[in-house]
Structures are given as structure tokens and as C-alpha cells.
Design an enzyme around this catalytic site. Structure first.
Site, PDB file in Angstrom:
ATOM      1  N   ASP A 190      -0.874   1.471  -4.485  1.00 40.10           N
ATOM      2  CA  ASP A 190      -1.635   0.296  -5.072  1.00 40.10           C
ATOM      3  C   ASP A 190      -3.159   1.053  -5.428  1.00 40.10           C
ATOM      4  OD1 ASP A 190      -2.422   0.597  -2.214  1.00 40.10           O
ATOM      5  OD2 ASP A 190      -3.295  -1.374  -2.115  1.00 40.10           O
TER       6      ASP A 190
ATOM      7  N   ASP B 138      -5.389   2.314  -3.688  1.00 43.41           N
ATOM      8  CA  ASP B 138      -6.520   2.320  -3.064  1.00 43.41           C
ATOM      9  C   ASP B 138      -7.022   3.481  -2.141  1.00 43.41           C
ATOM     10  OD1 ASP B 138      -4.756   1.909  -1.225  1.00 43.41           O
ATOM     11  OD2 ASP B 138      -5.629   0.073  -0.320  1.00 43.41           O
TER      12      ASP B 138
ATOM     13  N   ASP C 126      -2.078   6.448  -3.932  1.00 44.72           N
ATOM     14  CA  ASP C 126      -1.051   5.660  -3.644  1.00 44.72           C
ATOM     15  C   ASP C 126      -0.578   4.653  -4.281  1.00 44.72           C
ATOM     16  OD1 ASP C 126      -3.048   4.030  -2.880  1.00 44.72           O
ATOM     17  OD2 ASP C 126      -2.169   3.647  -0.940  1.00 44.72           O
TER      18      ASP C 126
ATOM     19  N   SER D  52       0.602  -0.977  -0.078  1.00 45.52           N
ATOM     20  CA  SER D  52       0.002   0.230   0.036  1.00 45.52           C
ATOM     21  C   SER D  52       0.672   1.258   0.022  1.00 45.52           C
ATOM     22  CB  SER D  52      -1.035   0.018   1.325  1.00 45.52           C
ATOM     23  OG  SER D  52      -1.698   1.090   1.196  1.00 45.52           O
TER      24      SER D  52
END
Length: 551
Positions: free
Chosen positions: A294, A296, A292, A139
Site C-alpha cells: 500500500d 506507506d 510495500d 499493508s
């Protein structure tokens, strides 16, 4: 620990790295545990050792998943696992290692051929009717980290029961160096791994288009993927929805696990917006969007006439909630059983907005898996119709075709919202201030303290014990009128969690919890006052009071 170190020195793929470790403390940190696996998967620093993310620990958790799927029978094996990955170091390699382990058990996999967002993985699991999903990501963590997240057949993060089953299978592996994984060439030749991209991109983008309602698209936008996986789907969603003035930060469109232009690839951090702000001034942008690695989490900054003001997660969530409910009401499409979802550490501003529209406001524990769980429950019971869900840490969901926070759809929805209010002569800041004037000045703060290693774990446990067993009677002179200790379970109908929340006499609140994904203890503070000045003063006083107890 010495025996483990010597075994890795003898058998692992990381002999040279291990030979370079000279300090006992470093050896201890790498081997005192296996990277913990839970409902949020596992996340840790890259490197050699059981307490690191590497080929061996990836194979181990993949083996645990494979054994659980095997236990479910041939249909589960045939439905298979969708695998995605972000732009971090070794993410693609770990994705194919995971597919290799699954294939060794005769389990089908579908692997994205390029980095794609975590929410697109959630969508893909549902779209392909797969049994599970995996995304290789850490993340918004720094570049030294990576991780392994597992999703169930509903496209949501794992239930505790599923996670416990995987851990039990991992613990049953006697020698992690014997876990079998097909090499990439053998894997692709086996027919048990199908590479995917275009079909899923098209289907996901089609679903995203259903969220756009504003007809006006005259908006100058700057978007940065912060070197991450959000680049292609976010840019495509904005442009195909009609936002043609989209300026991408070129330096941060380079997909790299080094994240060379930022120290910390997190849109919650002001520093992550430096290049976007510079480009914004250059092109006259009204709105800045940042995802960010990834994709999400979404960060947003709004031009205030002179500079760019970053919105907090609580502020953007409240604005989006108000926009969605307002538009539904205007269209006569707001259901009688409409409900929004937020976590217990998210501002009560959202509750006030929901109340304004006679919409139910439902709290969950921290973690988007709990929001996804409620959406699924309501689909079964019909008790409520889901409108919007969010958490203060920059995670939001509007379209439930995804069952995790989705920065791609929220980037599109935020642009849609900004264009709608622009047509009325208002910015998002104008709208926010109007809501504050109507409902009260809400203000929140988060303090995160980092405690790494075994000693750090013990320190966090000590802090939690202190707040739990020596609960303060007041903070900064304001009386505590209720203490919610979630470790006992069934507080407000919610499951057990290592969380303590204090409700104060003036509608303020303080919540303390360990992070589920990082070695941190987090302290959340929320206030509601009549003015911004009094809210700021109250936050400062409460923060000082909390830190005095901690130190």
C-alpha cells in the site's frame, strides 16, 4: 462457538469453505472473536468466520462507520467517504462493498478506480474535504491477509474516540447477515458513488513536486513496487521530478495479491530486494527503492562499490532528517520553533541530529497516528513548525499534505538527497558514516516473536506482565536506571499504552510491546557507542539477555 459456526453455515456466503473445516481448533480460531477494530482499523486473514476478513466482516465494520456518520448529520453524509484499496485479493471487491453499505445509508462515497497508495488516500480525504476515508489493505502482511483502515477528516488515522464509536455501532448490529449493501450496478446508478482517479493523481503529484530541492538529477535508480499500489504514482513522481534513469523491476510491476516473487512483501526484509539487486547490478544503479503493497513504507539500498547495503528505518530516517534540516538551514528557512517527531521505539540518533541544529525532538507513542496528531496540534497552537516525522518501521513523512507515513514522497525525497550528496562526491553511506563519526555509533535491533490465536494472545499478555511486574535490575550486566511503564498513562506526557521501556546506565535502552496489527510481541533495543564494533557487541549482548528472560 458451535452456534456461530452453524449460523454461518446456514446464512453466510462461505458455506462450502466452512463445510471443509474438519478440525475443532480451526473452527475455534475462526470464531473465538470478531476481528478486532481499533485506531489502526482491522486486519486479519482472509476467509470465512468472524475472526477473518470477508464480505460479512467488511460489511459489519462499514455499517459501524455508516451509523457513526449518520449520527453526525446530513453534512457529514454529503461530504462522504473516500475509498482506496491496494492490490491484495478482494481489495477492490471490499472497497465497493463498503461503498454499497454507505450508500444504503444515503452516504456519498468516492472510490478510486485503480489501486492507489494509502498516503494518496490520506491526501484525497483532505483534498476533497471528505468526512472520512477508508483504505482496504493489510499493508506489508503476507498474501493471506487483508484489512480495513479508517481515516478522519484530517486525513489521519482514527482517534481512539472515533474508533470506539464505530465499535459500539458494530456491537449494536444484531445480525451481521442483514447488513444492507447496494450491488455495484445499483450503487453506481444511485449517484451516491463517484469514481475518481486522474484528478487526484494530478493533485497528489503536484504536491509531491514541492518537496524536491536538489537541481542535480544524475542518478541511476531501480524501483520496485513489490506488486503493490505504489507503481504508478511513485514512477510518475520520480520521472516528472527529473529522474529519468528510473528502472522498474518488471517482474514486480505486475500488480497481484499473490505477490508471486516474494514470500513476504515487506521492504524491511532483505529477500524483498533480490530482484531489485539483480537489476541494479545490470544497469549500474546507485540506489534501490522498494515500496510495500500500500506504499506507506519505503526500503532503500545503496551501492557501496561492490554490493548493495540495505539501510535500516532508523538510518534512513536519520539521513532524511539531517538532509532536510541542512537544506533548510542553508536556505535560511529553518524556523526558530522547528521540531521533528519520532516514536519512543525509534533510535536516539535522530534526537542527536535535531540537537545539532537546535531543533526540538519530540517523542510519540508507536503508530503514525500519534505523529499526525502532533502535527495537527502544532498547526492550532503554533508551538512548533513540523519538519519531519518518522518511525523505525520504515515509515516517514516530510510533506504534511499527507497525514500518514508516505513511501511515495519519501522515495522522491531520498532520490533528491542521493543526487545532492552525489554532486559533492558522497554516497548516502558516506554521509551516514560521517554522522556516526560526529555524533556516535548508534545501533538498533528488533526481535519479533509470533504467537497466533487465543493461546498466542495469552502468551503475549504473560510476557508483558512478566516484564512489568518482575522488572529486571540489569541487562547483560548494565544497570537499569529507569523503567517507563506506559500502561499507567502520562509517562513523559504521553497517553496510556501497553509498553514497557527500560533505560540503562550506558545510554542503551530496551522496549517491549505487543504489535497493534499482528499477533507478535516486539522487543526493541538501542545502543550508542564509540565504534561500530562496540555497538554490535552491545546489541548482541542485550538481545541475548532479553531472549533469556522471554524463554
Amino acid at each position: 462457538m458451535e452456534n456461530l459456526y452453524n449460523e454461518w453455515l446456514e446464512k453466510s456466503l462461505y458455506k462450502e469453505e466452512l463445510q471443509g473445516i474438519l478440525e475443532e481448533a480451526e473452527v475455534a480460531d475462526r470464531f473465538y472473536q470478531t476481528v478486532p477494530f481499533g485506531t489502526g482499523g482491522m486486519r486479519g486473514k482472509l476467509g470465512a468466520g468472524t475472526n477473518r476478513i470477508n464480505i460479512h466482516t467488511i460489511r459489519l465494520v462499514a455499517e459501524g462507520l455508516a451509523r457513526e456518520i449518520e449520527k453526525q448529520g446530513e453534512l457529514a453524509k454529503t461530504r462522504g467517504v473516500v475509498i482506496a484499496y491496494d492490490t491484495r485479493h478482494f481489495s477492490q471487491e471490499f472497497a465497493y462493498e463498503t461503498a454499497g453499505v454507505l450508500a444504503a445509508h444515503g452516504i456519498q462515497s468516492y472510490v478510486f478506480t485503480a489501486s492507489r497508495p494509502t498516503p494518496e488516500l490520506s491526501f484525497a480525504v483532505r483534498y476533497l474535504a471528505a468526512y472520512a476515508g477508508v483504505v482496504i489493505t493489510a499493508s506489508h502482511n503476507p498474501k493471506q491477509y487483508n484489512g480495513f483502515k479508517v481515516y478522519g477528516e484530517d486525513g489521519a488515522q482514527l482517534t481512539p474516540q472515533f474508533a470506539d464509536e464505530i465499535v459500539a455501532h458494530m456491537n449494536a448490529v444484531e445480525d451481521l447477515f442483514t447488513v444492507e449493501s447496494l450491488g455495484r450496478e445499483q450503487l453506481l446508478a444511485s449517484g451516491l458513488c463517484v469514481e475518481i482517479l486522474e484528478k487526484l493523481d494530478d493533485a497528489y503529484n503536484m504536491a509531491l513536486k514541492s518537496l524536491v530541492t536538489a537541481s542535480e538529477k544524475d542518478l541511476q535508480l531501480v524501483y520496485t513496487p513489490l506488486h503493490g499500489a505504489g507503481l504508478e504514482p511513485t514512477k510518475r513522481a520520480l520521472v516528472e521530478a527529473g529522474f529519468t534513469n528510473v528502472h522498474v523491476v518488471a517482474e514486480q510491476a505486475i500488480q497481484s495479491g499473490e505477490f508471486p516473487t516474494v514470500a513476504y512483501p515487506n521492504p524491511e526484509e532483505a529477500d524483498a530486494f533480490k530482484l531489485a539487486i539483480a537489476l541494479g547490478h545490470q544497469v549500474g544503479a546507485e540506489l534501490l527503492l522498494a515500496t510495500d503493497p500500500d506504499a506507506d513504507r519505503l526500503g532503500v539500498a545503496v551501492f557501496n562499490g561492490e554490493s548493495y547495503q540495505l539501510l535500516t528505518g532508523n538510518q534512513l530516517g536519520a539521513l532524511l532528517l539531517h538532509y532536510i534540516l541542512q537544506r533548510k538551514q542553508q536556505a535560511g528557512e529553518l524556523p526558530n520553533n522547528a521540531a521533528m517527531l519520532k516514536t519512543i521505539v525509534t533510535s536516539e540518533f535522530g534526537t542527536a541530529i535535531a540537537n545539532k541544529f537546535n531543533v526540538a525532538a519530540v517523542n510519540t507513542l508507536t503508530g503514525f497516528k500519534f505523529i499526525a496528531e502532533k502535527i495537527a496540534e502544532w498547526e492550532q497552537t503554533g508551538e512548533h513548525t513540523f519538519m519531519f516525522g518518522y518511525e523505525e518501521s520504515y515509515g516517514y513523512l516530510a510533506g504534511d499534505f499527507v497525514r500518514d507515513k508516505d513511501a511515495v514522497q519519501i522515495a522522491l525525497l531520498t532520490a533528491d538527497m542521493a543526487a545532492y550528496y552525489k554532486k559533492q562526491g558522497m554516497t548516502l553511506l558516506d554521509t551516514l558514516n560521517t554522522l556516526y563519526e560526529e555524533l556516535g555509533s548508534y545501533k538498533e535491533a528488533l526481535v519479533s516473536l509470533t504467537f497466533e490465536g487465543l493461546e498466542g494472545q495469552q502468551k503475549i499478555a504473560s510476557i508483558m506482565d512478566n516484564f512489568r511486574n518482575n522488572a529486571p535490575k540489569e541487562f547483560a550486566g548494565v544497570e537499569v536506571i529507569a523503567v517507563e511503564d506506559y500502561s499507567a498513562g502520562n509517562v513523559n506526557g504521553l497517553p496510556k499504552a501497553d509498553v514497557v521501556k527500560f533505560m540503562l546506565a550506558d545510554e542503551s535502552w530496551i522496549c517491549v510491546r505487543p504489535s497493534g496489527t499482528e499477533p507478535k510481541c516486539k522487543f526493541y533495543i538501542g545502543v550508542k557507542k564509540e565504534s561500530a564494533r562496540s555497538s554490535n557487541e552491545a546489541i548482541t549482548s542485550l538481545r541475548e539477555a532479553v531472549m533469556h528472560i522471554v524463554k
